[in-house]
Design an enzyme around this catalytic site. Structure first.
Site, PDB file in Angstrom:
ATOM      1  N   CYS A   1     -31.919 -52.190  23.845  1.00 12.45           N
ATOM      2  CA  CYS A   1     -32.193 -52.172  25.344  1.00 12.45           C
ATOM      3  C   CYS A   1     -33.307 -53.305  25.792  1.00 12.45           C
ATOM      4  O   CYS A   1     -34.120 -53.705  24.913  1.00 12.45           O
ATOM      5  CB  CYS A   1     -32.978 -51.091  25.851  1.00 12.45           C
ATOM      6  SG  CYS A   1     -32.836 -50.846  27.733  1.00 12.45           S
TER       7      CYS A   1
ATOM      8  N   CYS B   1     -39.128 -50.291  29.271  1.00  9.01           N
ATOM      9  CA  CYS B   1     -39.788 -49.127  29.951  1.00  9.01           C
ATOM     10  C   CYS B   1     -40.771 -48.783  29.049  1.00  9.01           C
ATOM     11  O   CYS B   1     -40.611 -48.399  27.907  1.00  9.01           O
ATOM     12  CB  CYS B   1     -38.905 -48.336  30.468  1.00  9.01           C
ATOM     13  SG  CYS B   1     -37.491 -48.804  31.602  1.00  9.01           S
TER      14      CYS B   1
ATOM     15  N   CYS C   1     -40.721 -45.641  27.037  1.00 12.58           N
ATOM     16  CA  CYS C   1     -39.409 -45.050  26.425  1.00 12.58           C
ATOM     17  C   CYS C   1     -39.367 -45.762  24.948  1.00 12.58           C
ATOM     18  O   CYS C   1     -39.488 -46.953  24.759  1.00 12.58           O
ATOM     19  CB  CYS C   1     -38.187 -45.661  27.206  1.00 12.58           C
ATOM     20  SG  CYS C   1     -36.594 -45.368  26.479  1.00 12.58           S
TER      21      CYS C   1
ATOM     22  N   CYS D   1     -34.679 -37.152  26.200  1.00 13.13           N
ATOM     23  CA  CYS D   1     -34.760 -38.374  26.993  1.00 13.13           C
ATOM     24  C   CYS D   1     -35.653 -39.199  26.288  1.00 13.13           C
ATOM     25  O   CYS D   1     -36.679 -39.003  26.199  1.00 13.13           O
ATOM     26  CB  CYS D   1     -35.119 -37.943  28.391  1.00 13.13           C
ATOM     27  SG  CYS D   1     -34.213 -36.849  29.168  1.00 13.13           S
TER      28      CYS D   1
HETATM   29  N1  SAH Z   1     -31.362 -47.443  31.004  1.00 14.96           N
HETATM   30  C1  SAH Z   1     -30.833 -46.494  31.816  1.00 14.96           C
HETATM   31  C2  SAH Z   1     -30.348 -45.298  30.876  1.00 14.96           C
HETATM   32  C3  SAH Z   1     -31.255 -44.351  30.213  1.00 14.96           C
HETATM   33  S1  SAH Z   1     -31.240 -42.904  30.530  1.00 14.96           S
HETATM   34  C4  SAH Z   1     -31.838 -45.744  32.720  1.00 14.96           C
HETATM   35  O1  SAH Z   1     -33.037 -46.159  32.595  1.00 14.96           O
HETATM   36  O2  SAH Z   1     -31.429 -45.001  33.534  1.00 14.96           O
HETATM   37  C5  SAH Z   1     -32.547 -42.174  29.685  1.00 14.96           C
HETATM   38  C6  SAH Z   1     -33.634 -41.688  30.639  1.00 14.96           C
HETATM   39  O3  SAH Z   1     -34.687 -41.062  30.102  1.00 14.96           O
HETATM   40  C7  SAH Z   1     -34.193 -42.568  31.839  1.00 14.96           C
HETATM   41  O4  SAH Z   1     -34.401 -41.626  32.901  1.00 14.96           O
HETATM   42  C8  SAH Z   1     -35.437 -42.921  31.137  1.00 14.96           C
HETATM   43  O5  SAH Z   1     -36.352 -43.381  32.075  1.00 14.96           O
HETATM   44  C9  SAH Z   1     -35.975 -41.514  30.627  1.00 14.96           C
HETATM   45  N2  SAH Z   1     -36.882 -41.561  29.660  1.00 14.96           N
HETATM   46  C10 SAH Z   1     -37.217 -42.602  28.876  1.00 14.96           C
HETATM   47  N3  SAH Z   1     -38.242 -42.462  27.797  1.00 14.96           N
HETATM   48  C11 SAH Z   1     -38.555 -41.010  28.040  1.00 14.96           C
HETATM   49  C12 SAH Z   1     -39.631 -40.393  27.578  1.00 14.96           C
HETATM   50  N4  SAH Z   1     -40.347 -40.681  26.434  1.00 14.96           N
HETATM   51  N5  SAH Z   1     -39.788 -39.220  28.335  1.00 14.96           N
HETATM   52  C13 SAH Z   1     -39.023 -38.552  28.888  1.00 14.96           C
HETATM   53  N6  SAH Z   1     -37.937 -39.506  29.789  1.00 14.96           N
HETATM   54  C14 SAH Z   1     -37.688 -40.623  29.159  1.00 14.96           C
END
Ligand code: SAH
Length: 377
Positions: free
Chosen positions: A131, A135, A138, A362
């Site tokens: 990716c 973020c 993430c 997630c």
């Molecule tokens: N790039 C897209 C698709 C990924 S969806 C997006 O950002 O929407 C994955 C989801 O999980 C997103 O909402 C992301 O912000 C969330 N996420 C990422 N890391 C996380 C974590 N450590 N704990 C909970 N949610 C998380």
């Protein structure tokens, strides 16, 4: 106990130069059979048959397509292949969630997750290997982008899930399904690979193909504002927005794409999203990070920002990963935050983490560390 199975590592290595037809639509398939000498009067019928075998039946071998003449089957085999990659690792959580590591070639691996519910189930599909968004909270964001997935590679993730769950041919509409919903919430940013994601989703929505309706498909974006409108007009799937913060200074840190497309632009795009209505609300995802974005004033600002948008707010307890520097908010702050949002008239479910024990929840997906793990066993 976590079950885990290592599958022999013998995926496609690019030695076969035949073009893969997985991911082609009816027009593409028609072109493919025309190119190998099918008479023009039967091209459309052959394309229809191929479409059925590929996307309704999940066939991976032209030889098994019994309604197609053996001459054409031989020609197809000579010139094309059906490349779905290989599942090289399988993990199963104590809560029934399964995670597959799929290999499409050297260094090209993604993770796909199945999250079962009582009478249905969602499949969480990846759109990119790695990716670019970075973020901060993430895990996938710590893996650099290797490349976009092709339409066939996006579809293939559903194929493997159906193989593993024994759900071929495509069940009738309305029948209870192990895979009833698709969420584009795996690795990658789907709106940074829009063309391929769009082709794949059209095959998934096609009633004669994978046949999962647009109402059961959710695309999640961190906020690629210019593509949100196209997504709404062309695909009309449910939209989820990874909002995670209500102030630009905090969102700039957590979701760096915010520096390019700030909160006000993002919410304006949501207001224009065509299929948003009370029946089809936009989901705002909000990860609960202790003392970062979880105060009551954040909650109040959130409901002020989304006023007028048919919306629900999914509160996601932060899922930790090795090396992450955040902590999950306390149960009590999550509850109080949810209450403010709920009292303002928005559903505010707290997402129950699924598959945390196998790093399938997630934001925990990261295929390169899974490859190391699988190889070390
Ligand atoms: N790039 C897209 C698709 C990924 S969806 C997006 O950002 O929407 C994955 C989801 O999980 C997103 O909402 C992301 O912000 C969330 N996420 C990422 N890391 C996380 C974590 N450590 N704990 C909970 N949610 C998380």
């Amino acid at each position: 106990m976590i079950e885990s199975t290592l599958v022999e590592n013998n995926g496609a290595d690019g030695l076969d130069t035949r073009r893969s037809i997985l991911g082609m639509d009816r027009e593409g398939l028609a072109e493919a059979v025309r190119a190998i000498g099918e008479p023009s009067e039967s091209v459309a019928m052959r394309a229809r048959q191929l479409f059925h075998w590929l996307y309704h039946r999940g066939a991976r071998d032209f030889g098994l397509m019994s309604s197609i003449s053996s001459r054409l089957r031989d020609e197809l085999t000579k010139h094309y292949r059906i490349e779905a990659g290989k599942v090289i690792d399988i993990q199963r959580s104590t809560d029934g969630t399964r995670k597959w590591l799929v290999r499409f070639g050297p260094g090209i691996h993604v993770e796909t997750v199945h999250i079962p519910e009582n009478d249905r189930g969602a499949i969480c599909v990846s759109s990119q290997v790695g990716c670019t968004l970075n973020c901060r909270f993430c895990h996938t964001g710590t893996q650099r982008l290797v490349r976009n997935l092709e339409p066939g590679e996006i579809i293939a993730q559903l194929f493997h899930a159906r193989d593993q769950l024994g759900e071929w041919p495509t069940p009738r509409d309305g029948a209870s399904r192990l895979i009833s919903n698709v969420v584009m919430m795996g690795m990658g940013e789907p709106l940074y690979n829009y063309e391929n994601v769009s082709r794949a989703l059209k095959l998934i929505m096609d009633g004669e193909g994978i046949a999962i309706s647009r109402r059961r498909i959710t695309l999640s974006t961190a906020g690629v504002v210019p593509m949100i409108e196209r997504c709404g007009a062309e695909l009309g799937v449910n939209l989820a927005i990874s909002l995670h913060a209500v102030r630009n200074d905090i969102r700039d840190e957590l979701v760096p794409i915010n520096r390019k497309y700030p909160i006000s632009d993002l919410l304006a795009a949501c207001r224009r999203y065509p299929s948003s209505s009370n029946a089809r609300r936009i989901t705002f995802e909000y990860v609960m990070l202790k003392e970062i974005n979880d105060s009551l004033s954040d909650a109040r600002e959130l409901v002020r920002l989304i006023a007028g948008i048919p919306a629900k707010v999914n509160l996601i307890p932060f899922n930790p990963w090795p090396g992450s520097s955040y902590e999950c908010s306390s149960d009590e702050s999550i509850r109080s935050f949810a209450k403010v949002v709920n009292e303002a008239g928005y559903a505010s479910p707290v997402r129950v983490p699924r598959g945390r024990d196998i790093m399938a929840a997630c934001g925990q997906l990261k295929s390169d560390s899974q490859v190391l793990r699988a190889n070390s066993r």
